[in-house]
Design a protein around this motif. Structure first.
Motif, short mmCIF file in Angstrom:
data_model
loop_
_atom_site.label_atom_id
_atom_site.label_comp_id
_atom_site.label_asym_id
_atom_site.label_seq_id
_atom_site.Cartn_x
_atom_site.Cartn_y
_atom_site.Cartn_z
N GLU A 1 37.89 52.32 40.30
CA GLU A 1 36.70 51.62 39.85
C GLU A 1 36.60 51.51 38.34
O GLU A 1 36.19 50.46 37.81
CB GLU A 1 35.45 52.32 40.39
N GLU A 2 36.97 52.56 37.61
CA GLU A 2 36.83 52.53 36.16
C GLU A 2 37.67 51.44 35.51
O GLU A 2 37.31 50.91 34.45
CB GLU A 2 37.19 53.90 35.56
N GLU A 3 38.77 51.05 36.15
CA GLU A 3 39.64 50.03 35.56
C GLU A 3 39.05 48.63 35.65
O GLU A 3 39.48 47.72 34.95
CB GLU A 3 41.00 50.08 36.25
N THR A 4 38.06 48.45 36.51
CA THR A 4 37.43 47.13 36.63
C THR A 4 36.62 46.78 35.39
O THR A 4 36.27 45.61 35.19
CB THR A 4 36.52 47.07 37.86
N ASP A 5 36.31 47.76 34.54
CA ASP A 5 35.50 47.52 33.34
C ASP A 5 36.34 47.35 32.08
O ASP A 5 35.78 47.14 31.01
CB ASP A 5 34.53 48.69 33.12
N TRP A 6 37.63 47.44 32.17
CA TRP A 6 38.47 47.37 30.98
C TRP A 6 38.34 45.99 30.34
O TRP A 6 38.44 44.95 31.00
CB TRP A 6 39.91 47.68 31.32
N SER A 7 38.16 45.98 29.05
CA SER A 7 37.81 44.75 28.32
C SER A 7 38.95 43.73 28.28
O SER A 7 38.70 42.55 28.03
CB SER A 7 37.37 45.10 26.89
N GLU A 8 40.16 44.16 28.50
CA GLU A 8 41.30 43.23 28.44
C GLU A 8 41.29 42.23 29.60
O GLU A 8 41.95 41.19 29.53
CB GLU A 8 42.62 43.99 28.46
N PHE A 9 40.53 42.54 30.64
CA PHE A 9 40.56 41.71 31.84
C PHE A 9 39.29 40.87 31.97
O PHE A 9 38.18 41.38 31.81
CB PHE A 9 40.72 42.58 33.09
N ASP A 10 39.48 39.60 32.25
CA ASP A 10 38.36 38.68 32.42
C ASP A 10 37.72 38.80 33.80
O ASP A 10 36.57 38.40 34.00
CB ASP A 10 38.83 37.24 32.23
N ARG A 11 38.47 39.31 34.75
CA ARG A 11 37.97 39.46 36.12
C ARG A 11 38.69 40.63 36.77
O ARG A 11 39.78 41.02 36.35
CB ARG A 11 38.18 38.17 36.92
N ALA A 12 38.06 41.18 37.80
CA ALA A 12 38.64 42.34 38.47
C ALA A 12 38.40 42.24 39.97
O ALA A 12 37.34 41.79 40.42
CB ALA A 12 38.05 43.64 37.92
N PHE A 13 39.39 42.68 40.74
CA PHE A 13 39.30 42.77 42.18
C PHE A 13 39.47 44.24 42.57
O PHE A 13 40.44 44.89 42.15
CB PHE A 13 40.37 41.91 42.85
N TYR A 14 38.56 44.74 43.37
CA TYR A 14 38.54 46.15 43.72
C TYR A 14 38.70 46.30 45.23
O TYR A 14 37.92 45.75 46.02
CB TYR A 14 37.21 46.77 43.28
N GLU A 15 39.70 47.05 45.65
CA GLU A 15 39.96 47.22 47.07
C GLU A 15 38.97 48.19 47.71
O GLU A 15 38.97 49.38 47.38
CB GLU A 15 41.39 47.73 47.29
N VAL A 16 38.16 47.68 48.60
CA VAL A 16 37.25 48.56 49.35
C VAL A 16 37.85 48.95 50.70
O VAL A 16 37.41 49.92 51.31
CB VAL A 16 35.86 47.92 49.55
N LYS A 17 38.82 48.19 51.17
CA LYS A 17 39.60 48.56 52.36
C LYS A 17 41.01 48.06 52.13
O LYS A 17 41.22 46.86 51.89
CB LYS A 17 39.01 47.95 53.63
N ASP A 18 42.00 48.97 52.19
CA ASP A 18 43.38 48.55 51.96
C ASP A 18 44.21 48.74 53.22
O ASP A 18 43.70 49.14 54.28
CB ASP A 18 43.98 49.29 50.76
N VAL A 19 45.51 48.46 53.13
CA VAL A 19 46.36 48.46 54.32
C VAL A 19 46.61 49.86 54.87
O VAL A 19 47.11 49.99 55.99
CB VAL A 19 47.70 47.76 54.05
N THR A 20 46.28 50.90 54.13
CA THR A 20 46.40 52.25 54.67
C THR A 20 45.26 52.57 55.63
O THR A 20 45.30 53.57 56.35
CB THR A 20 46.40 53.30 53.56
N GLY A 21 44.23 51.74 55.63
CA GLY A 21 43.02 52.02 56.39
C GLY A 21 41.97 52.71 55.57
O GLY A 21 40.84 52.91 56.03
N ARG A 22 42.33 53.09 54.33
CA ARG A 22 41.38 53.74 53.43
C ARG A 22 40.23 52.80 53.13
O ARG A 22 40.42 51.63 52.84
CB ARG A 22 42.10 54.12 52.13
N ALA A 23 39.01 53.34 53.17
CA ALA A 23 37.83 52.53 52.84
C ALA A 23 36.97 53.28 51.85
O ALA A 23 36.89 54.51 51.87
CB ALA A 23 37.04 52.22 54.11
N THR A 24 36.33 52.54 50.97
CA THR A 24 35.46 53.13 49.97
C THR A 24 34.25 52.22 49.78
O THR A 24 34.20 51.12 50.34
CB THR A 24 36.20 53.35 48.64
#
Length: 274
Positions: free
Chosen positions: A9-32
């Motif tokens: 989550e902390e990487e979504t705020d990095w100023s170098e990026f104009d947009r961010a995509f955050y995985e809330v469910k990935d292929v491992t089945g992990r969910a957040t």
């Protein structure tokens, strides 16, 4: 524009990026939990956590399940006609959209051309209005995307397998681009390599999607352990064709690459005669 795809989550705020995509469910089945400051991203029918649940899996006509234990599959696939799983996905999508109105759907579709021939799919095809199995498959996927669209008030993003040749996505995954475009605001095309030591093939694929799609798309590059100079070269090529360039799964390497490109651009500026 440059963006990042991340599980941190902390990487979504990095100023170098104009947009961010955050995985809330990935292929491992992990969910957040979804976050407010990024486009929340849901792996739909790729889910290693269901590997032992036979009723959830995709099967070919010989009874082989599409799991990561089989050749060609990096993860396990859930059958898109499983109602309980599908409703659970739509709940996750709706919850994500309540936190941030924009949502990205990842791993949407059937795993390969020969899937799925589970008893449920065979029965539903037989009971459907379709005479062609391929058309029935695409209707299953289009209906799922349409249902997700109803739950997303902002922009809906959809990941496409990186094959722009007409008819290939429909045959391989059941994703009928011409049908689904009505529901999607932007596609994301991951064009992954471990090195990007050459980029002509990246350009060919990206240009193919320019011709294939009426809807804007972004190109996603793999950033893990890739040399910064090579990643920068790939980003410059991708930027000629996509709305934005996204860097996947190594935000530190991606940030260094964006900074390198910015420095190179400043060094190349001219402000009149010397």
């Amino acid at each position: 524009m440059y963006g990042v795809v991340t599980r941190n989550e902390e990487e979504t705020d990095w100023s170098e990026f104009d947009r961010a995509f955050y995985e809330v469910k990935d292929v491992t089945g992990r969910a957040t939990e979804p976050v407010e400051g990024a486009v929340n991203m849901v792996s739909c029918f790729g889910d290693n956590a269901v590997e032992g649940e036979q009723e959830l899996l995709c099967f070919d006509d010989e009874g082989t399940a599409a799991t990561r234990n089989e050749p060609y599959f990096d993860w396990t696939y859930v059958c898109p006609t499983h109602d309980r799983y599908r409703e659970g996905l739509l709940d996750i999508i709706e919850e994500a959209a309540e936190v941030n109105g924009d949502v990205r759907l990842d791993d949407v579709g059937f795993p390969r051309e020969e899937y799925c021939h589970c008893d449920r799919c065979e029965r539903r095809f037989a009971d459907s209005e379709f005479e062609e199995w391929g058309r029935w498959r695409t209707s299953v996927i289009t209906e799922f995307v349409a249902a997700a669209r109803e739950r997303v008030p902002g922009d809906l993003y959809l990941t496409l397998y990186p094959d722009p040749y007409p008819g290939h996505l429909e045959a391989r995954t059941g994703v009928a681009v011409d049908d689904i475009e009505a529901y999607v605001d932007e596609f994301v095309v991951p064009i992954y390599d471990m090195a990007y030591s050459t980029t002509y093939w990246l350009e060919i694929l990206a240009k193919g999607f320019v011709d294939r799609l009426a809807t804007p798309f972004s190109v996603e590059l793999y950033a893990v352990d890739v040399d910064i100079d090579d990643l920068a070269d790939a980003a410059e090529v991708a930027a000629e064709y996509g709305r934005s360039v996204l860097f996947g799964y190594d935000a530190s390497n991606a940030r260094a690459t964006v900074r390198r490109m910015g420095a190179d651009a400043r060094e190349g500026q001219s402000f009149g005669p010397e």
